[in-house]
Design a protein around this motif. Structure first.
Motif, short mmCIF file in Angstrom:
data_model
loop_
_atom_site.label_atom_id
_atom_site.label_comp_id
_atom_site.label_asym_id
_atom_site.label_seq_id
_atom_site.Cartn_x
_atom_site.Cartn_y
_atom_site.Cartn_z
N LYS A 1 -1.79 -34.31 -0.36
CA LYS A 1 -1.56 -34.78 0.93
C LYS A 1 -0.54 -34.21 1.50
O LYS A 1 -0.68 -34.29 2.98
N GLU A 2 0.56 -34.27 0.94
CA GLU A 2 1.88 -33.70 1.60
C GLU A 2 1.55 -32.11 2.24
O GLU A 2 2.08 -31.78 3.21
N THR B 1 4.05 -32.25 11.30
CA THR B 1 5.21 -33.10 11.79
C THR B 1 5.40 -32.90 13.22
O THR B 1 5.75 -31.46 13.49
N ILE B 2 5.62 -33.71 14.25
CA ILE B 2 5.82 -33.56 15.31
C ILE B 2 7.09 -34.44 15.68
O ILE B 2 7.47 -35.46 15.17
N LYS B 3 7.68 -34.19 16.94
CA LYS B 3 8.70 -34.96 17.67
C LYS B 3 8.14 -35.85 18.68
O LYS B 3 7.35 -35.53 19.57
N GLN B 4 8.36 -37.21 18.36
CA GLN B 4 7.71 -38.17 19.14
C GLN B 4 9.08 -39.02 19.90
O GLN B 4 9.54 -39.74 18.85
N LYS C 1 4.93 -37.94 11.09
CA LYS C 1 4.10 -37.33 10.05
C LYS C 1 2.75 -37.51 10.26
O LYS C 1 2.44 -38.87 10.31
N ILE C 2 1.81 -36.69 10.60
CA ILE C 2 0.28 -36.94 10.86
C ILE C 2 -0.56 -36.37 9.95
O ILE C 2 -0.68 -35.13 9.73
N PRO C 3 -1.26 -37.14 9.04
CA PRO C 3 -2.21 -36.34 8.13
C PRO C 3 -3.15 -35.68 8.86
O PRO C 3 -3.77 -36.21 10.11
N GLU D 1 -6.17 -43.28 13.84
CA GLU D 1 -5.09 -44.31 13.85
C GLU D 1 -4.42 -44.37 15.21
O GLU D 1 -3.36 -45.30 15.34
N GLY D 2 -4.79 -43.78 16.28
CA GLY D 2 -4.19 -43.68 17.58
C GLY D 2 -3.49 -42.46 18.01
O GLY D 2 -3.85 -41.50 17.40
N LYS D 3 -2.83 -42.44 19.31
CA LYS D 3 -2.43 -41.33 19.85
C LYS D 3 -1.04 -41.19 19.75
O LYS D 3 -0.23 -42.25 19.73
N TYR D 4 -0.70 -39.87 19.61
CA TYR D 4 0.72 -39.53 19.33
C TYR D 4 1.01 -38.30 20.43
O TYR D 4 -0.01 -37.42 21.08
#
Length: 236
Positions: free
Chosen positions: A122-123, A128-131, A137-139, A159-162
Motif C-alpha cells: 500500500k505504501e 504525496t501532495i502539499k495542501q 498522502k493519497i492512495p 474520499e473527497g477532493k484534494y
C-alpha cells in the motif's frame, strides 16, 4: 487499511479479525476489518473499497476459489489471501494470483507477516501532495481523476477532493509510475480503474461523473481503455 474476511464459520472469521486488528494496534496504524459469512454477502458490500480480502477456500455454495475468480474478472490487483486447513491449494491459487495463504488455525505471527507485506504494498501505491502547506498522502487506487488549471490542481478521489499547486507536467510525472492513468484532454488525467464505460466522446466513471475526451485523443483513449480492461481481466 480496510480488510474483508469471508468465512462461513463465524467464530473463525471473528478470530482472524481480532488478530488483524491487534496487528494494527501493535504497529500503530489504522486498520478496519469486516467479516462476511459467504461470497454473496461480500459482493453485496464490495463497493466499500477493501484493500485486501482474506477468504476461506472451502465454503458451501460459492467457494473461496470461485469467489476469487469472480473478483479477477474485474480486478486483477486486489490482494487475495486464502485461508484453509489444507496446504494443498497453493498450486490452484496461482490461477488467481493469490497474494498469500493462511493455514488454520491462524497464528498472530503469520498474520503479522502478511499484514506487513500488505502495508508495504500500500505504501508503494501512495502519492504525496502539499495542501495548505501540509503533506497529504493519497492512495492511488482512490483517485478518480485530476484536473489542472493555471497550476491549480484538483485531485478527485472516492474520499473527497484534494487541491494543490503544480504544473500539469509535474502532475503527469506524479502519476507516471502507476499504470491505468491517461491524459484524456488538456489538463486532465483519469484513472481507468474508475471508469465504468465510454460513451461517444467521454468516460463515464463509476460514480456517474462524465469526463470529456478531446477529439484528438478519443481513438487512443478507447484503445488504452480496451487494453487496460483486457489486461485486468487476465490478472496482469
Amino acid at each position: 487499511m480496510n480488510i474483508a474476511i469471508i468465512d462461513d464459520a463465524a467464530s473463525e472469521g471473528e478470530y482472524i479479525k481480532e488478530l488483524i486488528l491487534s496487528c494494527g494496534r501493535e504497529r500503530d496504524i489504522s486498520v478496519g476489518a469486516s467479516v462476511f459469512s459467504s461470497a454473496g454477502e461480500f459482493f453485496n458490500d464490495s463497493d466499500r473499497g477493501f484493500d485486501a480480502v482474506f477468504t476461506d477456500i472451502l465454503m458451501p455454495g460459492v467457494s473461496g476459489m470461485e469467489m476469487a475468480k469472480k473478483i479477477r474478472e474485474t480486478d486483477g490487483e486486489l490482494p487475495i489471501v486464502f485461508i484453509s486447513s489444507d496446504r494443498d491449494f497453493a498450486l490452484e491459487g496461482y490461477e488467481v494470483q493469490a497474494f498469500d495463504y493462511l493455514v488454520k488455525p491462524a497464528e498472530s505471527e503469520r498474520i503479522g507477516k502478511i499484514m506487513d507485506r500488505l502495508l508495504k504494498l500500500k505504501e508503494e501505491n501512495i502519492i504525496t501532495i502539499k495542501q495548505n502547506r501540509y503533506d497529504i498522502k493519497i492512495p492511488v487506487n482512490k483517485v478518480m481523476y485530476a484536473e489542472a488549471r493555471n497550476h491549480n490542481v484538483d485531485i478527485f478521489t472516492t474520499e473527497g477532493k484534494y487541491s494543490t499547486y503544480m504544473a500539469f507536467k509535474n502532475l503527469l510525472d506524479l502519476f507516471s509510475p502507476f499504470s491505468g492513468f491517461i491524459n484524456c484532454r488538456r489538463g486532465v488525467i483519469v484513472n481507468l480503474d474508475m471508469v465504468k464505460g465510454i460513451s461517444r466522446n467521454y468516460f463515464i466513471l463509476k460514480d456517474g461523473t462524465k469526463i470529456f475526451i478531446s477529439r484528438n485523443k478519443i481513438t487512443e483513449a478507447k484503445k488504452l481503455y480496451a487494453d487496460f480492461i483486457f489486461a485486468k481481466t487476465r490478472g496482469r
